[in-house]
Scaffold this motif. Sequence first.
Motif, PDB file in Angstrom:
ATOM      1  N   LEU A   5       0.822  -1.205   0.000  1.00 24.65           N
ATOM      2  CA  LEU A   5       0.000   0.000   0.000  1.00 24.65           C
ATOM      3  C   LEU A   5       0.860   1.261   0.000  1.00 24.65           C
ATOM      4  O   LEU A   5       0.451   2.301  -0.529  1.00 24.65           O
ATOM      5  CB  LEU A   5      -0.931   0.000   1.210  1.00 24.65           C
ATOM      6  CG  LEU A   5      -2.053  -1.048   1.211  1.00 24.65           C
ATOM      7  CD1 LEU A   5      -2.803  -1.006   2.535  1.00 24.65           C
ATOM      8  CD2 LEU A   5      -2.994  -0.814   0.048  1.00 24.65           C
ATOM      9  N   LEU A   8       1.702   2.086  -3.537  1.00 21.77           N
ATOM     10  CA  LEU A   8       0.566   2.739  -4.186  1.00 21.77           C
ATOM     11  C   LEU A   8       0.436   4.185  -3.729  1.00 21.77           C
ATOM     12  O   LEU A   8       0.146   5.079  -4.521  1.00 21.77           O
ATOM     13  CB  LEU A   8      -0.719   1.970  -3.883  1.00 21.77           C
ATOM     14  CG  LEU A   8      -0.819   0.541  -4.435  1.00 21.77           C
ATOM     15  CD1 LEU A   8      -2.131  -0.105  -4.002  1.00 21.77           C
ATOM     16  CD2 LEU A   8      -0.701   0.536  -5.947  1.00 21.77           C
ATOM     17  N   LYS A  68      -1.988  -5.588 -11.429  1.00 26.22           N
ATOM     18  CA  LYS A  68      -0.632  -5.161 -11.114  1.00 26.22           C
ATOM     19  C   LYS A  68       0.094  -4.734 -12.387  1.00 26.22           C
ATOM     20  O   LYS A  68       0.778  -3.696 -12.404  1.00 26.22           O
ATOM     21  CB  LYS A  68       0.136  -6.285 -10.422  1.00 26.22           C
ATOM     22  CG  LYS A  68       1.584  -5.918 -10.137  1.00 26.22           C
ATOM     23  CD  LYS A  68       2.338  -7.019  -9.418  1.00 26.22           C
ATOM     24  CE  LYS A  68       3.793  -6.637  -9.198  1.00 26.22           C
ATOM     25  NZ  LYS A  68       4.529  -7.689  -8.444  1.00 26.22           N
ATOM     26  N   LEU A  71      -1.110  -1.349 -13.378  1.00 29.68           N
ATOM     27  CA  LEU A  71      -0.523  -0.274 -12.574  1.00 29.68           C
ATOM     28  C   LEU A  71       0.903   0.025 -13.022  1.00 29.68           C
ATOM     29  O   LEU A  71       1.312   1.199 -13.082  1.00 29.68           O
ATOM     30  CB  LEU A  71      -0.538  -0.664 -11.093  1.00 29.68           C
ATOM     31  CG  LEU A  71      -1.914  -0.680 -10.415  1.00 29.68           C
ATOM     32  CD1 LEU A  71      -1.792  -1.228  -8.999  1.00 29.68           C
ATOM     33  CD2 LEU A  71      -2.532   0.717 -10.387  1.00 29.68           C
ATOM     34  N   PHE A 108      -5.131   5.082 -12.632  1.00 28.83           N
ATOM     35  CA  PHE A 108      -4.282   4.619 -11.536  1.00 28.83           C
ATOM     36  C   PHE A 108      -5.069   4.555 -10.235  1.00 28.83           C
ATOM     37  O   PHE A 108      -5.017   3.554  -9.512  1.00 28.83           O
ATOM     38  CB  PHE A 108      -3.072   5.543 -11.368  1.00 28.83           C
ATOM     39  CG  PHE A 108      -2.143   5.115 -10.259  1.00 28.83           C
ATOM     40  CD1 PHE A 108      -1.135   4.198 -10.502  1.00 28.83           C
ATOM     41  CD2 PHE A 108      -2.282   5.609  -8.972  1.00 28.83           C
ATOM     42  CE1 PHE A 108      -0.275   3.782  -9.491  1.00 28.83           C
ATOM     43  CE2 PHE A 108      -1.438   5.211  -7.944  1.00 28.83           C
ATOM     44  CZ  PHE A 108      -0.433   4.288  -8.213  1.00 28.83           C
ATOM     45  N   GLY A 112      -6.026   1.221  -8.707  1.00 30.86           N
ATOM     46  CA  GLY A 112      -5.339   1.132  -7.418  1.00 30.86           C
ATOM     47  C   GLY A 112      -6.299   0.952  -6.256  1.00 30.86           C
ATOM     48  O   GLY A 112      -5.979   0.254  -5.283  1.00 30.86           O
ATOM     49  N   ALA A 116      -5.861  -2.053  -3.761  1.00 28.58           N
ATOM     50  CA  ALA A 116      -5.690  -1.761  -2.331  1.00 28.58           C
ATOM     51  C   ALA A 116      -6.747  -2.482  -1.500  1.00 28.58           C
ATOM     52  O   ALA A 116      -6.441  -3.079  -0.454  1.00 28.58           O
ATOM     53  CB  ALA A 116      -5.766  -0.253  -2.090  1.00 28.58           C
ATOM     54  N   MET A 132      -3.994   4.644   0.287  1.00 25.87           N
ATOM     55  CA  MET A 132      -3.532   4.916  -1.073  1.00 25.87           C
ATOM     56  C   MET A 132      -3.758   6.381  -1.432  1.00 25.87           C
ATOM     57  O   MET A 132      -2.908   7.044  -2.024  1.00 25.87           O
ATOM     58  CB  MET A 132      -4.261   4.021  -2.073  1.00 25.87           C
ATOM     59  CG  MET A 132      -3.695   4.120  -3.483  1.00 25.87           C
ATOM     60  SD  MET A 132      -4.781   3.443  -4.735  1.00 25.87           S
ATOM     61  CE  MET A 132      -6.100   4.628  -4.740  1.00 25.87           C
ATOM     62  N   ILE A 174       5.982  -0.701  -6.782  1.00 31.13           N
ATOM     63  CA  ILE A 174       4.824  -1.499  -7.196  1.00 31.13           C
ATOM     64  C   ILE A 174       5.283  -2.838  -7.750  1.00 31.13           C
ATOM     65  O   ILE A 174       4.684  -3.885  -7.474  1.00 31.13           O
ATOM     66  CB  ILE A 174       3.993  -0.716  -8.237  1.00 31.13           C
ATOM     67  CG1 ILE A 174       3.361   0.508  -7.573  1.00 31.13           C
ATOM     68  CG2 ILE A 174       2.911  -1.608  -8.847  1.00 31.13           C
ATOM     69  CD1 ILE A 174       2.697   1.459  -8.556  1.00 31.13           C
ATOM     70  N   VAL A 178       3.761  -5.008  -4.601  1.00 34.62           N
ATOM     71  CA  VAL A 178       2.330  -5.250  -4.833  1.00 34.62           C
ATOM     72  C   VAL A 178       2.151  -6.648  -5.410  1.00 34.62           C
ATOM     73  O   VAL A 178       2.797  -6.994  -6.411  1.00 34.62           O
ATOM     74  CB  VAL A 178       1.741  -4.192  -5.781  1.00 34.62           C
ATOM     75  CG1 VAL A 178       0.293  -4.536  -6.133  1.00 34.62           C
ATOM     76  CG2 VAL A 178       1.819  -2.813  -5.133  1.00 34.62           C
TER      77      VAL A 178
END
Length: 409
Positions: A5, A8, A68, A71, A108, A112, A116, A132, A174, A178
Amino acid sequence: MPVGLLALALGGFGIGLTEFGIIGLLPEVAADFGVSEPVAGYLVSGYALSVAVGAIGLTAAIARFDRKKVLLALMVLFVAGNLISAIAPVYPVLMAGRVVAALCHGAFFGVGSVVAADMVAPNRRAGAIALMFAGLTAANVLGVPLGTLLGQQLGWRSTFWAITVIGVVALAGIRLLVPPTPAPSGTSLRGELGAFRRPQVWVSAAVTVLAFGGMFGAFTYIAFTLTEVSGFAAATVPWLLVLFGAGTFAGNFLGGKLADRALNTSLAAILALLTAVLAVFALTAQSKVMTIVSLLLMGAVGLATAPGLQLRIMRYAQDAPTMASGANIAAFNIGNALGAWLSGLALGAGFGFVSPLWVGAAITLVGLAVLLAGSALPTHRPPHATDSPAREKPSAGSSTPVRQQVAQP
């Protein structure tokens, strides 16, 4: 909270700096490229419009892919846009860089938010979204003063170089932190758009437009209120805006905690409080002390709506959260533009520099009415939802329980 997180949030911080950091540098940009102040201002309004376009169009195009990977691709786009801005030889190239960076903004935060929420337990999802968004609110606190200071000392391009570096670090974070988040099987654009047949999704988007339209309707012209009504010197305005930003930072986290406990109830209470804060601000704007208190509260209460608004639309579009989440990011920006436009009309009509506060209070009050009326509508569960032991108590006005789960592959 999972360490992913933080990656992000760093990405959100960089995006927020891109949005807000240029505000204090417009005079330098205008002088460098030989354009007028209004033309330089298009770098701000053009960015906002591009955010709305990207939040819907780009999110629709990427709904089927691993989130992912999406992102990561969006952060590459973000880095490219800021790199273009940093080396822009002429104004049109700088505008192009701004547009490229803005296109990833809405997608995003939309994607995201889903990632999240998927990284934590069901009863902590609004808090995860708030973390986030903390990057964005931190940029709101620091973006204008830091971006302006760096740009004034080393040239406006240095701000974009710094943001580019932040984007690269966020990209690496990320990538490393992530977890993979594949889109649910069977995800399609048609299925994602199907969520918009539900009235509660439109209620959520409308409340977002009105909630942020109210706050930014008041905030857009706040510098004039501070100097012309409250009597502050122009040199103090940036630091007063930092105070506002500090309020948004605290309110964002508080709003996330409240939304996890009682979504519709907390949103209604926050909107009612925001209406009252704006009205009191308008009535007491001649007092410097009350202005300072009201400015802090306006930031705190205004941004306390953000996590709940994002979670609400994701909940009612549970089987298609990515597109709905992106649309809600677009709604945030549409609300910003609507509030600024209506407040501008009030100023143009000669109602004075307190009028944006009254306009903001009126818009927020309408948002509260829409939320209360919309919450009374029947709530239909997504067609492919599966039962889960994580259930929430019925929201205020809902005829059936609404599950806290946002998205499960």
